[in-house]
Motif scaffolding. Structure first.
Motif, PDB file in Angstrom:
ATOM      1  N   ARG A   1      -1.072 -15.126   4.248  1.00 39.29           N
ATOM      2  CA  ARG A   1      -0.355 -14.102   5.013  1.00 39.29           C
ATOM      3  C   ARG A   1       1.040 -14.593   5.392  1.00 39.29           C
ATOM      4  NH1 ARG A   1       0.544  -9.567   4.341  1.00 39.29           N
ATOM      5  NH2 ARG A   1       2.387  -9.436   5.550  1.00 39.29           N
ATOM      6  N   GLU A   2       1.170 -15.876   5.723  1.00 40.81           N
ATOM      7  CA  GLU A   2       2.489 -16.444   6.020  1.00 40.81           C
ATOM      8  C   GLU A   2       3.384 -16.390   4.788  1.00 40.81           C
ATOM      9  OE1 GLU A   2       1.651 -20.360   7.459  1.00 40.81           O
ATOM     10  OE2 GLU A   2       0.894 -19.638   9.374  1.00 40.81           O
ATOM     11  N   THR A   3       2.818 -16.679   3.635  1.00 43.79           N
ATOM     12  CA  THR A   3       3.572 -16.593   2.381  1.00 43.79           C
ATOM     13  C   THR A   3       4.008 -15.157   2.132  1.00 43.79           C
ATOM     14  OG1 THR A   3       2.336 -18.452   1.456  1.00 43.79           O
ATOM     15  CG2 THR A   3       3.479 -17.018  -0.101  1.00 43.79           C
ATOM     16  N   GLN A   4       3.111 -14.212   2.343  1.00 42.01           N
ATOM     17  CA  GLN A   4       3.455 -12.804   2.161  1.00 42.01           C
ATOM     18  C   GLN A   4       4.559 -12.375   3.133  1.00 42.01           C
ATOM     19  OE1 GLN A   4      -0.553 -11.219   2.511  1.00 42.01           O
ATOM     20  NE2 GLN A   4      -0.455 -10.516   0.385  1.00 42.01           N
ATOM     21  N   ASN A   5       4.516 -12.865   4.356  1.00 45.93           N
ATOM     22  CA  ASN A   5       5.568 -12.537   5.330  1.00 45.93           C
ATOM     23  C   ASN A   5       6.922 -13.063   4.876  1.00 45.93           C
ATOM     24  OD1 ASN A   5       3.934 -11.119   7.097  1.00 45.93           O
ATOM     25  ND2 ASN A   5       3.484 -12.904   8.360  1.00 45.93           N
ATOM     26  N   ARG A   6       6.958 -14.284   4.325  1.00 49.65           N
ATOM     27  CA  ARG A   6       8.217 -14.844   3.822  1.00 49.65           C
ATOM     28  C   ARG A   6       8.754 -14.005   2.669  1.00 49.65           C
ATOM     29  NH1 ARG A   6       5.572 -19.785   4.626  1.00 49.65           N
ATOM     30  NH2 ARG A   6       5.123 -19.983   2.406  1.00 49.65           N
ATOM     31  N   ILE A   7       7.865 -13.577   1.788  1.00 42.48           N
ATOM     32  CA  ILE A   7       8.287 -12.737   0.662  1.00 42.48           C
ATOM     33  C   ILE A   7       8.790 -11.385   1.168  1.00 42.48           C
ATOM     34  CG2 ILE A   7       7.492 -11.512  -1.397  1.00 42.48           C
ATOM     35  CD1 ILE A   7       5.529 -13.902  -1.796  1.00 42.48           C
ATOM     36  N   ASP A   8       8.099 -10.800   2.143  1.00 47.05           N
ATOM     37  CA  ASP A   8       8.534  -9.521   2.719  1.00 47.05           C
ATOM     38  C   ASP A   8       9.918  -9.643   3.345  1.00 47.05           C
ATOM     39  OD1 ASP A   8       6.229  -8.246   1.937  1.00 47.05           O
ATOM     40  OD2 ASP A   8       5.246  -8.402   3.892  1.00 47.05           O
ATOM     41  N   ASN A   9      10.191 -10.773   4.004  1.00 46.70           N
ATOM     42  CA  ASN A   9      11.520 -11.004   4.588  1.00 46.70           C
ATOM     43  C   ASN A   9      12.583 -11.069   3.495  1.00 46.70           C
ATOM     44  OD1 ASN A   9      10.597 -11.030   7.223  1.00 46.70           O
ATOM     45  ND2 ASN A   9      10.339 -13.241   7.277  1.00 46.70           N
ATOM     46  N   LYS A  10      12.266 -11.715   2.379  1.00 46.87           N
ATOM     47  CA  LYS A  10      13.219 -11.789   1.265  1.00 46.87           C
ATOM     48  C   LYS A  10      13.465 -10.416   0.661  1.00 46.87           C
ATOM     49  CE  LYS A  10      12.210 -16.559   0.093  1.00 46.87           C
ATOM     50  NZ  LYS A  10      11.695 -17.482  -0.932  1.00 46.87           N
ATOM     51  N   VAL A  11      12.424  -9.595   0.594  1.00 44.07           N
ATOM     52  CA  VAL A  11      12.583  -8.228   0.093  1.00 44.07           C
ATOM     53  C   VAL A  11      13.522  -7.454   1.007  1.00 44.07           C
ATOM     54  CG1 VAL A  11      11.384  -6.016  -0.241  1.00 44.07           C
ATOM     55  CG2 VAL A  11      10.388  -8.116  -1.147  1.00 44.07           C
TER      56      VAL A  11
ATOM     57  N   MET B   1      20.509  -6.642  -7.263  1.00 42.42           N
ATOM     58  CA  MET B   1      19.385  -5.816  -7.634  1.00 42.42           C
ATOM     59  C   MET B   1      18.306  -6.648  -8.312  1.00 42.42           C
ATOM     60  SD  MET B   1      18.437  -2.780  -7.345  1.00 42.42           S
ATOM     61  CE  MET B   1      17.444  -1.523  -7.985  1.00 42.42           C
ATOM     62  N   GLU B   2      18.728  -7.633  -9.128  1.00 42.32           N
ATOM     63  CA  GLU B   2      17.750  -8.485  -9.803  1.00 42.32           C
ATOM     64  C   GLU B   2      16.917  -9.256  -8.787  1.00 42.32           C
ATOM     65  OE1 GLU B   2      16.189  -9.219 -12.842  1.00 42.32           O
ATOM     66  OE2 GLU B   2      17.296  -7.386 -13.162  1.00 42.32           O
ATOM     67  N   GLY B   3      17.563  -9.716  -7.719  1.00 39.90           N
ATOM     68  CA  GLY B   3      16.832 -10.449  -6.686  1.00 39.90           C
ATOM     69  C   GLY B   3      15.764  -9.591  -6.038  1.00 39.90           C
ATOM     70  N   LEU B   4      16.095  -8.350  -5.768  1.00 40.25           N
ATOM     71  CA  LEU B   4      15.137  -7.423  -5.166  1.00 40.25           C
ATOM     72  C   LEU B   4      13.958  -7.193  -6.103  1.00 40.25           C
ATOM     73  CD1 LEU B   4      14.329  -5.514  -2.886  1.00 40.25           C
ATOM     74  CD2 LEU B   4      15.740  -3.758  -3.970  1.00 40.25           C
ATOM     75  N   CYS B   5      14.241  -6.979  -7.372  1.00 44.76           N
ATOM     76  CA  CYS B   5      13.158  -6.778  -8.353  1.00 44.76           C
ATOM     77  C   CYS B   5      12.281  -8.015  -8.447  1.00 44.76           C
ATOM     78  CB  CYS B   5      13.740  -6.440  -9.715  1.00 44.76           C
ATOM     79  SG  CYS B   5      14.533  -4.832  -9.781  1.00 44.76           S
ATOM     80  N   HIS B   6      12.911  -9.183  -8.437  1.00 47.59           N
ATOM     81  CA  HIS B   6      12.146 -10.432  -8.502  1.00 47.59           C
ATOM     82  C   HIS B   6      11.215 -10.567  -7.299  1.00 47.59           C
ATOM     83  CE1 HIS B   6      11.167 -14.668  -8.926  1.00 47.59           C
ATOM     84  NE2 HIS B   6      11.619 -14.850  -7.695  1.00 47.59           N
ATOM     85  N   HIS B   7      11.726 -10.297  -6.107  1.00 47.26           N
ATOM     86  CA  HIS B   7      10.908 -10.424  -4.899  1.00 47.26           C
ATOM     87  C   HIS B   7       9.772  -9.394  -4.890  1.00 47.26           C
ATOM     88  CE1 HIS B   7      13.552 -13.425  -3.422  1.00 47.26           C
ATOM     89  NE2 HIS B   7      14.562 -12.605  -3.209  1.00 47.26           N
ATOM     90  N   LEU B   8      10.014  -8.209  -5.397  1.00 48.60           N
ATOM     91  CA  LEU B   8       8.956  -7.201  -5.467  1.00 48.60           C
ATOM     92  C   LEU B   8       7.867  -7.607  -6.458  1.00 48.60           C
ATOM     93  CD1 LEU B   8      11.030  -3.910  -5.315  1.00 48.60           C
ATOM     94  CD2 LEU B   8       9.518  -4.833  -3.546  1.00 48.60           C
ATOM     95  N   ARG B   9       8.266  -8.181  -7.590  1.00 45.41           N
ATOM     96  CA  ARG B   9       7.263  -8.684  -8.542  1.00 45.41           C
ATOM     97  C   ARG B   9       6.452  -9.812  -7.917  1.00 45.41           C
ATOM     98  NH1 ARG B   9      11.428  -7.774 -12.319  1.00 45.41           N
ATOM     99  NH2 ARG B   9      12.191  -9.889 -12.061  1.00 45.41           N
TER     100      ARG B   9
END
Length: 98
Positions: free
Chosen positions: A32-42, A1-9
């Motif tokens: 946009r590529e950075t945002q896509n990587r973050i979205d994948n982690k989420v 859960m902490e990982g999910l919160c971290h990625h959302l922040r």
């Protein structure tokens, strides 16, 4: 859960940074590529949470722990600066598409 919160922040702050600082096409593409990587982690964190909760339910069965680890719906996963679309906004978008 902490990982999910971290990625959302991270997604929230990345979105704010992009809006405030990114101007050119090259920089916009990179951000946009950075945002896509973050979205994948989420998404990966969300899937992991759901799998762990399902496994815990199978091992322990129902109990008080379900109050702490509740079912995570797709609509629950939002960054701090995101909001739910109202039904009116959804209808407006649908009308424009037709």
């Amino acid at each position: 859960m902490e990982g999910l919160c971290h990625h959302l922040r991270t997604r929230s702050f990345t979105n704010r940074f992009k809006v405030a600082n990114v101007t050119s096409q090259i920089n916009n593409t990179r951000s946009r590529e950075t945002q896509n990587r973050i979205d994948n982690k989420v998404r990966q964190s969300q899937i992991q949470y759901c799998r762990v909760r399902t496994a815990l339910l199978a091992l322990r069965g129902k109990g008080e722990w379900e109050q702490v680890l509740q079912v995570l719906e797709r609509s629950d996963v939002q960054a701090l600066n995101e909001r739910q679309m109202t039904q009116q906004e959804k209808n407006d978008i649908e009308r424009v598409r037709l």
